[in-house]
Scaffold this active site. Structure first.
Site, PDB file in Angstrom:
ATOM      1  N   LYS A   1       0.458  -0.989  -0.273  1.00 56.82           N
ATOM      2  CA  LYS A   1       0.023   0.116   0.130  1.00 56.82           C
ATOM      3  C   LYS A   1       0.711   1.328   0.002  1.00 56.82           C
ATOM      4  O   LYS A   1       1.163   1.773  -1.296  1.00 56.82           O
ATOM      5  CB  LYS A   1      -0.642   0.120   1.234  1.00 56.82           C
ATOM      6  CG  LYS A   1      -1.321   1.183   1.298  1.00 56.82           C
ATOM      7  CD  LYS A   1      -2.066   1.793   2.865  1.00 56.82           C
ATOM      8  CE  LYS A   1      -2.837   3.674   2.922  1.00 56.82           C
ATOM      9  NZ  LYS A   1      -2.745   3.140   4.322  1.00 56.82           N
ATOM     10  N   ASN A   2       1.579   1.166   0.998  1.00 53.97           N
ATOM     11  CA  ASN A   2       2.516   2.773   1.159  1.00 53.97           C
ATOM     12  C   ASN A   2       3.407   2.962   0.174  1.00 53.97           C
ATOM     13  O   ASN A   2       3.630   3.507  -0.544  1.00 53.97           O
ATOM     14  CB  ASN A   2       3.773   2.732   2.478  1.00 53.97           C
ATOM     15  CG  ASN A   2       2.786   2.628   3.698  1.00 53.97           C
ATOM     16  OD1 ASN A   2       1.337   3.055   3.626  1.00 53.97           O
ATOM     17  ND2 ASN A   2       3.603   2.324   5.106  1.00 53.97           N
TER      18      ASN A   2
ATOM     19  N   ARG B   1      -4.809  11.201   3.411  1.00 58.86           N
ATOM     20  CA  ARG B   1      -3.652  11.439   3.250  1.00 58.86           C
ATOM     21  C   ARG B   1      -2.675  11.249   2.194  1.00 58.86           C
ATOM     22  O   ARG B   1      -1.274  12.104   1.976  1.00 58.86           O
ATOM     23  CB  ARG B   1      -2.448  10.759   4.533  1.00 58.86           C
ATOM     24  CG  ARG B   1      -1.709  11.534   4.825  1.00 58.86           C
ATOM     25  CD  ARG B   1      -1.169  11.417   6.537  1.00 58.86           C
ATOM     26  NE  ARG B   1      -0.117  11.490   6.705  1.00 58.86           N
ATOM     27  CZ  ARG B   1      -0.137  12.916   7.011  1.00 58.86           C
ATOM     28  NH1 ARG B   1      -1.522  13.797   7.498  1.00 58.86           N
ATOM     29  NH2 ARG B   1       1.185  14.322   7.634  1.00 58.86           N
TER      30      ARG B   1
ATOM     31  N   ASP C   1      -5.219   8.288   9.087  1.00 61.12           N
ATOM     32  CA  ASP C   1      -5.098   7.443  10.440  1.00 61.12           C
ATOM     33  C   ASP C   1      -4.604   8.463  11.289  1.00 61.12           C
ATOM     34  O   ASP C   1      -4.770   9.662  11.727  1.00 61.12           O
ATOM     35  CB  ASP C   1      -4.347   6.883  10.598  1.00 61.12           C
ATOM     36  CG  ASP C   1      -4.139   5.529   9.753  1.00 61.12           C
ATOM     37  OD1 ASP C   1      -5.680   4.911   9.421  1.00 61.12           O
ATOM     38  OD2 ASP C   1      -3.949   5.103   9.675  1.00 61.12           O
TER      39      ASP C   1
ATOM     40  N   MET D   1       7.088   7.355  17.132  1.00 59.45           N
ATOM     41  CA  MET D   1       6.285   8.098  16.493  1.00 59.45           C
ATOM     42  C   MET D   1       5.606   8.686  16.382  1.00 59.45           C
ATOM     43  O   MET D   1       4.751  10.005  16.126  1.00 59.45           O
ATOM     44  CB  MET D   1       6.676   7.862  14.408  1.00 59.45           C
ATOM     45  CG  MET D   1       8.236   6.938  14.892  1.00 59.45           C
ATOM     46  SD  MET D   1       8.316   6.408  13.296  1.00 59.45           S
ATOM     47  CE  MET D   1       9.729   5.291  12.572  1.00 59.45           C
TER      48      MET D   1
END
Length: 435
Positions: free
Chosen positions: A22-23, A97, A121, A341
């Site tokens: 996905k990324n 995003r 998210d 993070m």
């Protein structure tokens, strides 16, 4: 809003092939705007975030053709820049995003970009500073409309420069690389992210005619070119899905083979799950996880409690910490999960505690899991998925639990995992989608 009704306590068995990453897909899809020639992409996952980005590209005038079950061709020779001024574009972009990575290609090829605050998210603050500071160093000029929350960017005079990134942001690095690929002169990016997905993007751009050196390191040198050509590209398997399937197999005492996992691109993922006591065998490019009744968490050499923390690549990816946490619930031993993070990504543990897990949420970034070692099964409850990774973690917990669970807001899971209910049911799970 859809829900999953999950019957727990079933052992799964069989083979499963991970979807395309996905990324990586979000970066690669934005890169099709860099050329007027056709770009063909394979292994595109059929998930909400990716589909929404493809729709957005089509709305911008990019010709999109589905040429196979997981393959698309894209031609951006007739991009309608006036669409960027429409309320429809700004509204669509704000819900995704990954849309922020449209800016780099738009600035590189057309000298202008516009975007509203992107969504995604609810896992804590995710700054855009790395993206925007990088563009500014290349010579882009920004205007932010506070009332409408819209960024207008002028990039007609992009020039190569040296930059030291404040953070090794993956999407920020991708965006800057794409902008710099057609800037005038040489760009040097230090403290660049170097994840496999960034390496894939650089290799694709080089095939298109870009001049990028240092691929795989955190020091990139980019010589700008006047134009880029078309190419063909295949996405890597999704490493987050692979880690999720390893955790699922352990929690449900299942025997699963993960096919075509590209093991050499997984970094610390297999080793980290081994430290939780999970047995796995590398068979060529497949990962075999045998059924295990018990698995014991290692300690550090001095006997102290194991800590699993996220870090920039080649460290352990933050997207799998939720999976590590849920997998540790039925292990023997204790582990501290440290999510550095994002400050809201561990808040889903209250649902796991309601199911019977022994977890101490130390603060927004750290949780201690005391493994149950199968002495007590989790119990099925009703819960809501707050984000993609937490949603799959709750699904894994529900599949291992005694009784039936309901998971609401599974659209969050659909954003990152294609046909997850159908694919797991094919292995013997009992997941029913309720609309």
């Amino acid at each position: 809003m859809s829900s999953f009704r999950v019957t727990g306590g079933l052992k799964l068995k069989g083979e499963i092939t991970p979807q395309g990453a996905k990324n990586e897909a979000l970066q690669i899809l934005c890169a099709v705007l860099l050329t007027s020639e056709t770009v063909t992409i394979h292994k595109i996952p059929n998930i909400r975030d990716v589909n929404k980005l493809i729709e957005l590209l089509a709305d911008m005038g990019v010709q999109t053709d589905k040429i196979g079950p997981e393959s698309f061709s894209f031609n951006a020779s007739k991009v309608d820049l006036s669409y960027l001024d429409s309320e429809k574009f700004l509204k669509k972009a704000s819900t995704l995003r990954g849309s922020v990575m449209l800016l780099g290609p738009l600035l590189a090829r057309f000298g202008q970009g516009k975007i509203s605050k992107p969504g995604g998210d609810k896992i804590g603050r995710r700054r855009l500073d790395t993206h925007f500071v990088g563009f500014q160093k290349l010579g882009a000029k920004f205007h932010y409309d506070h009332q409408q929350e819209i960024y207008n960017i002028d990039g007609h005079q992009l020039k190569g420069t040296y930059m030291l990134l404040e953070e090794a942001s993956v999407t920020g690095t991708a965006n800057i690389i794409m902008a710099a690929s057609m800037a005038q002169g040489k760009t040097t990016i230090y403290n660049a992210a170097c994840e496999p997905y960034i390496q894939q993007l650089c290799e694709m751009l080089n095939r298109m005619g870009a001049k990028i050196n240092g691929v795989g390191s955190n020091l990139l040198h980019i010589e700008g070119v006047k134009e880029l050509k078309g190419t063909e590209h295949t996405l890597l398997p999704d490493m987050i899905e692979i880690g999720s399937f390893i955790g699922l197999a352990a929690m449900t005492q299942s025997e699963i083979t993960i096919k075509n996992a590209k093991v050499d691109r997984l970094g610390l993922i297999p080793e980290t799950f081994k430290r939780l006591g999970i047995k796995l065998e590398i068979r060529g490019d497949d990962i075999f996880i045998p059924s295990q009744k018990h698995y014991e968490i290692e300690t550090f050499i001095d006997g102290s409690i194991l800590t699993v923390a996220d870090a920039i690549w080649p460290g352990f990816t933050p997207d799998l910490l939720s999976i590590v946490l849920v997998t540790a619930i039925q292990a023997k031993g204790t582990v501290l999960v440290h999510q550095k993070m994002f400050e809201s990504r561990l808040f889903f543990v209250d649902k796991l505690i309601d199911m019977g897990a022994q977890i101490i949420l130390c603060d927004p970034h750290r949780a201690t899991v005391i493994g149950l070692d199968r002495k007590y099964p989790l119990k099925g409850i009703r819960m809501t998925s707050p984000d993609i990774r937490a949603g799959v973690s709750l699904l894994i917990a529900a599949l291992s639990a005694k009784g039936s669970s309901i998971i609401d807001n599974v659209e969050q899971i659909d954003r990152g995992y294609q046909y997850i209910d159908q694919r797991l049911n094919a292995l013997g799970a009992d997941i029913v989608r309720l609309d």
